[in-house]
Design a protein around this motif. Structure first.
Motif, short mmCIF file in Angstrom:
data_model
loop_
_atom_site.label_atom_id
_atom_site.label_comp_id
_atom_site.label_asym_id
_atom_site.label_seq_id
_atom_site.Cartn_x
_atom_site.Cartn_y
_atom_site.Cartn_z
N ARG A 1 0.83 -1.21 0.00
CA ARG A 1 0.00 0.00 0.00
C ARG A 1 0.86 1.26 0.00
N LEU A 2 1.99 1.22 0.71
CA LEU A 2 2.91 2.36 0.71
C LEU A 2 3.48 2.58 -0.69
N ALA A 3 3.89 1.50 -1.34
CA ALA A 3 4.42 1.62 -2.70
C ALA A 3 3.36 2.19 -3.64
N ASP A 4 2.13 1.72 -3.51
CA ASP A 4 1.04 2.24 -4.35
C ASP A 4 0.84 3.74 -4.11
N ALA A 5 0.91 4.15 -2.83
CA ALA A 5 0.74 5.57 -2.51
C ALA A 5 1.86 6.41 -3.11
N LEU A 6 3.08 5.93 -3.01
CA LEU A 6 4.22 6.70 -3.51
C LEU A 6 4.32 6.71 -5.03
N LEU A 7 3.99 5.58 -5.65
CA LEU A 7 4.16 5.46 -7.10
C LEU A 7 2.94 5.88 -7.91
N SER A 8 1.75 5.70 -7.31
CA SER A 8 0.53 5.94 -8.09
C SER A 8 -0.43 6.93 -7.45
N GLY A 9 -0.04 7.49 -6.32
CA GLY A 9 -0.92 8.45 -5.67
C GLY A 9 -2.07 7.83 -4.91
N GLY A 10 -1.97 6.54 -4.61
CA GLY A 10 -3.02 5.88 -3.82
C GLY A 10 -3.01 6.39 -2.39
N PRO A 11 -3.99 5.96 -1.59
CA PRO A 11 -4.06 6.42 -0.20
C PRO A 11 -2.90 5.86 0.63
N LEU A 12 -2.42 6.65 1.55
CA LEU A 12 -1.36 6.19 2.45
C LEU A 12 -1.90 5.10 3.37
N PRO B 1 -0.93 10.28 8.25
CA PRO B 1 0.20 10.94 8.92
C PRO B 1 -0.18 11.59 10.25
N ARG B 2 -1.40 12.10 10.36
CA ARG B 2 -1.83 12.71 11.63
C ARG B 2 -1.89 11.67 12.74
N GLU B 3 -2.30 10.44 12.40
CA GLU B 3 -2.33 9.38 13.40
C GLU B 3 -0.90 9.00 13.82
N ALA B 4 0.01 8.98 12.86
CA ALA B 4 1.41 8.65 13.18
C ALA B 4 1.99 9.70 14.13
N VAL B 5 1.72 10.97 13.85
CA VAL B 5 2.21 12.05 14.72
C VAL B 5 1.61 11.90 16.11
N ARG B 6 0.32 11.59 16.20
CA ARG B 6 -0.34 11.43 17.50
C ARG B 6 0.28 10.29 18.30
N VAL B 7 0.63 9.20 17.64
CA VAL B 7 1.27 8.07 18.33
C VAL B 7 2.64 8.49 18.87
N ILE B 8 3.40 9.21 18.06
CA ILE B 8 4.72 9.68 18.51
C ILE B 8 4.56 10.60 19.72
N GLU B 9 3.58 11.51 19.66
CA GLU B 9 3.34 12.41 20.80
C GLU B 9 2.97 11.63 22.05
N LEU B 10 2.15 10.61 21.90
CA LEU B 10 1.75 9.79 23.04
C LEU B 10 2.94 9.06 23.64
N VAL B 11 3.78 8.47 22.80
CA VAL B 11 4.98 7.78 23.29
C VAL B 11 5.89 8.76 24.03
#
Length: 92
Positions: free
Chosen positions: A48-59, A63-73
Motif C-alpha cells: 500500500r505504501l508503494a502504491d501511494a508513492l508510485l501511483s498516488g493511492g491512499p497512504l 500521517p496525523r495518526e502517526a504524529v499522534r502516536v509519537i506524541e503519546l509515546v
C-alpha cells in the motif's frame, strides 16, 4: 483466555493468535493483564505504501495518526522519567 469477540475479530481479519507467552500486557500499577497481539501484515503495508508513492493511492497510515502516536509515546516517556528519575532514560 481470549474472549469470543477478540477471537472472532482476529480470525475474521485473517490473522492467527500468537501463543499467550508472546502477548502484550495492558494495565498499570501491577494490574496488568495479558492481551493478544495479532500479527501484522508487513507485506500488505509496504504494498500500500508503494502504491501511494508510485501511483498516488491512499497512504496506509494517516500521517496525523502517526504524529499522534509519537506524541503519546513521548508523553509516556516524559512521565516515566518524571516518576522514576534518570534511571528511566534509555542508555543507548
Amino acid at each position: 483466555m481470549v474472549d469470543a469477540y477478540t477471537r472472532r475479530r482476529v480470525l475474521f481479519a485473517g490473522m492467527s493468535l500468537p501463543p499467550e507467552s508472546a502477548w502484550g500486557l495492558l494495565g498499570i500499577d501491577g494490574a496488568a493483564r495479558p492481551v493478544p497481539t495479532p500479527a501484522g501484515s508487513y507485506a500488505q503495508f509496504y504494498a500500500r505504501l508503494a502504491d501511494a508513492l508510485l501511483s498516488g493511492g491512499p497512504l496506509p497510515v494517516d500521517p496525523r495518526e502517526a504524529v499522534r502516536v509519537i506524541e503519546l509515546v513521548e508523553q509516556i516517556h516524559q512521565r516515566s522519567v518524571a516518576q522514576c528519575g534518570p534511571a528511566a532514560r534509555p542508555t543507548a
